[in-house]
Design an enzyme around this catalytic site. Structure first.
Site, mmCIF file in Angstrom:
data_model
loop_
_atom_site.group_PDB
_atom_site.id
_atom_site.type_symbol
_atom_site.label_atom_id
_atom_site.label_comp_id
_atom_site.label_asym_id
_atom_site.label_seq_id
_atom_site.Cartn_x
_atom_site.Cartn_y
_atom_site.Cartn_z
ATOM 1 N N ASP A 1 0.822 -1.223 0.000
ATOM 2 C CA ASP A 1 0.000 0.000 0.000
ATOM 3 C C ASP A 1 0.851 1.266 0.000
ATOM 4 O OD1 ASP A 1 -2.379 -1.643 0.314
ATOM 5 O OD2 ASP A 1 -1.803 -1.847 2.416
ATOM 6 N N HIS B 1 -3.790 -1.785 -6.636
ATOM 7 C CA HIS B 1 -3.107 -0.570 -7.054
ATOM 8 C C HIS B 1 -4.142 0.459 -7.490
ATOM 9 C CE1 HIS B 1 0.897 -2.848 -7.985
ATOM 10 N NE2 HIS B 1 0.589 -2.796 -6.712
#
Length: 425
Positions: A13, A41
């Site tokens: 992340d 993503h």
């Protein structure tokens, strides 16, 4: 610098998707080389939000080739669904700009069943997986019983391999008083998708080697982060693949020198269970969560938040041979009076300048902090170094000194264009 590997240096992340998308403007090919649709993503283009799980980030740029390498655990249904959702938004994904390795192991419903079953059996000791079946799929790959994409072309081979696969899974299910799976059910599951997915099947390793000989610029896009690596992460609270840069070779079939870029947040987050030395279970953590909008792209779970851990990142830099850092989400720290960076750990009277391998020690580490003054100024959307507050520059310089490698790029918002180049690569 024709080949670039981009990896996360924390627990995932970090904002890799945006950075891959940004750098792919000057590349020809982007390759996913590990993980599965447990990765998420997020990319913002012209105020349109795209959330990718399996597809490489270059799929959003016309004229680029996207490749899914053999190191990826492939959920065929999820991939086709992702492709179709992008087509609805006007993104052209076709058999010429997307290629999938014929060696990819396939995620099937039995893998998702097994993952959920064992997570439930673990009770309070759950790993905190995404229940996407990635781990059990990799188990079958290592156990030499996986169904690979190439197997779908040969009915006899597929039947033999399914017998081997189901002998294993049904033995476990019987032992746990769980309903067995019939081969016809799995065959139907595969047949529903085989024609569509086989259209993308290619000998990816060969194509990549040919592209390299042509002088094409190739980016290898990592998923998750260094401390979710099955060998180097906070075991057992890790993913089921190698997430460090060296996996780019194994997971794609292209053996070549590459420039390695590591992506980090200006603070630290983690989804799921496991050690997190700098976690802030207080107002600081709540502020980082709220301002940073820290919800998992795939799981939608709340991310745990804490201060930047320079010990962790320095170790990740060394594990992947990183030459350059990209720093993201600096704007999240705009409102803080004081910002802390972890510079070491203390445990049982001993000092550590690295993360010990023992899970029992990792969970008891006491972080040692260095404090930096905040900049108390809005930096969101900034695009030039001249507009940055002096205290933010000092924070970046402090990070560089502690990490041991230069920070070349910073990101100041989720938008594609909001990037500042501090130094040339």
């Amino acid at each position: 610098m024709n080949n670039i590997v981009i990896v996360g240096l924390q627990w995932g992340d970090e904002g890799k998707g945006k950075i891959v998308d940004y750098l792919s403007e000057n590349a020809d090919v982007v390759v996913r080389f590990q993980g599965g649709n447990n990765a998420g993503h997020t990319i913002v283009v012209d105020d349109e939000v795209y959330k990718l799980n399996l597809l490489p980030s270059a799929v959003l740029r016309p004229g680029k080739i996207s490749i899914i390498g053999n190191g990826v655990a492939l959920d065929s249904h999820a991939l086709i669904s992702e492709i179709e959702s992008l087509k609805v938004k006007g993104v052209d994904v076709n058999y010429n700009n997307l290629m999938v390795s014929e060696s990819c192991p396939l995620i099937l419903s039995v893998h998702k069943d097994k993952e959920k079953l064992f997570e439930d059996l673990n009770g309070n000791h759950k790993i905190g997986t995404t229940n996407k079946g990635i781990g059990p799929c990799y188990e079958d790959k290592v156990g030499r019983r996986a169904i690979r994409l190439c197997d779908l072309e040969n009915a006899d081979e597929l039947n033999k391999r399914l017998d081997t696969l189901l002998n294993y899974h049904n033995a476990i299910r019987k032992g746990l008083n769980y309903q067995v799976v019939k081969k016809e059910e799995i065959l139907k599951e595969i047949q529903e998708i085989s024609e569509k997915i086989l259209s993308y099947k290619k000998p990816v390793w060969k194509i990549l080697n040919d592209l390299m000989k042509e002088g094409k610029k190739i980016i290898f896009e990592g998923a998750q982060g260094a401390f979710l690596d099955i060998d180097h992460g906070t075991y057992p609270f890790v993913t089921s693949s190698n997430t460090v840069a060296s996996q780019a070779i194994t997971g794609s079939g292209l053996s070549s020198n590459a420039y390695i870029i590591g992506v980090v947040k200006a603070y630290t987050t983690r989804v799921g269970n496991g050690p997190f030395p700098t976690e802030q279970k207080n107002e600081v953590g709540d502020s980082l969560f709220t301002i940073g909008k820290e919800l998992g792209t795939v799981s939608n779970r709340r991310r745990r938040c804490g201060w930047f851990d320079a010990v962790l990142v320095r170790q990740a830099v060394q594990l992947s041979g990183v030459s350059s850092i990209v720093l993201t989400k600096l704007d999240v720290l705009n409102s803080f009076d004081t910002i802390k960076i972890c510079t070491g750990y203390k445990y049982s009277g001993k000092m550590y300048d690295y993360l010990p391998a023992s899970h029992s020690i990792q969970g008891e580490l006491e972080p040692i902090y260095e404090e930096f003054p905040g900049w108390k100024e809005n930096t969101q959307g900034k695009r030039s170094i001249e507009t940055l507050p002096i205290n933010l520059i000092k924070y970046i310089e402090g990070l560089e000194k502690l990490i041991g490698v230069p920070i070349h790029l910073i990101s100041t918002s989720p938008k594609r264009e909001d990037v500042i180049k501090l130094k040339d690569f």
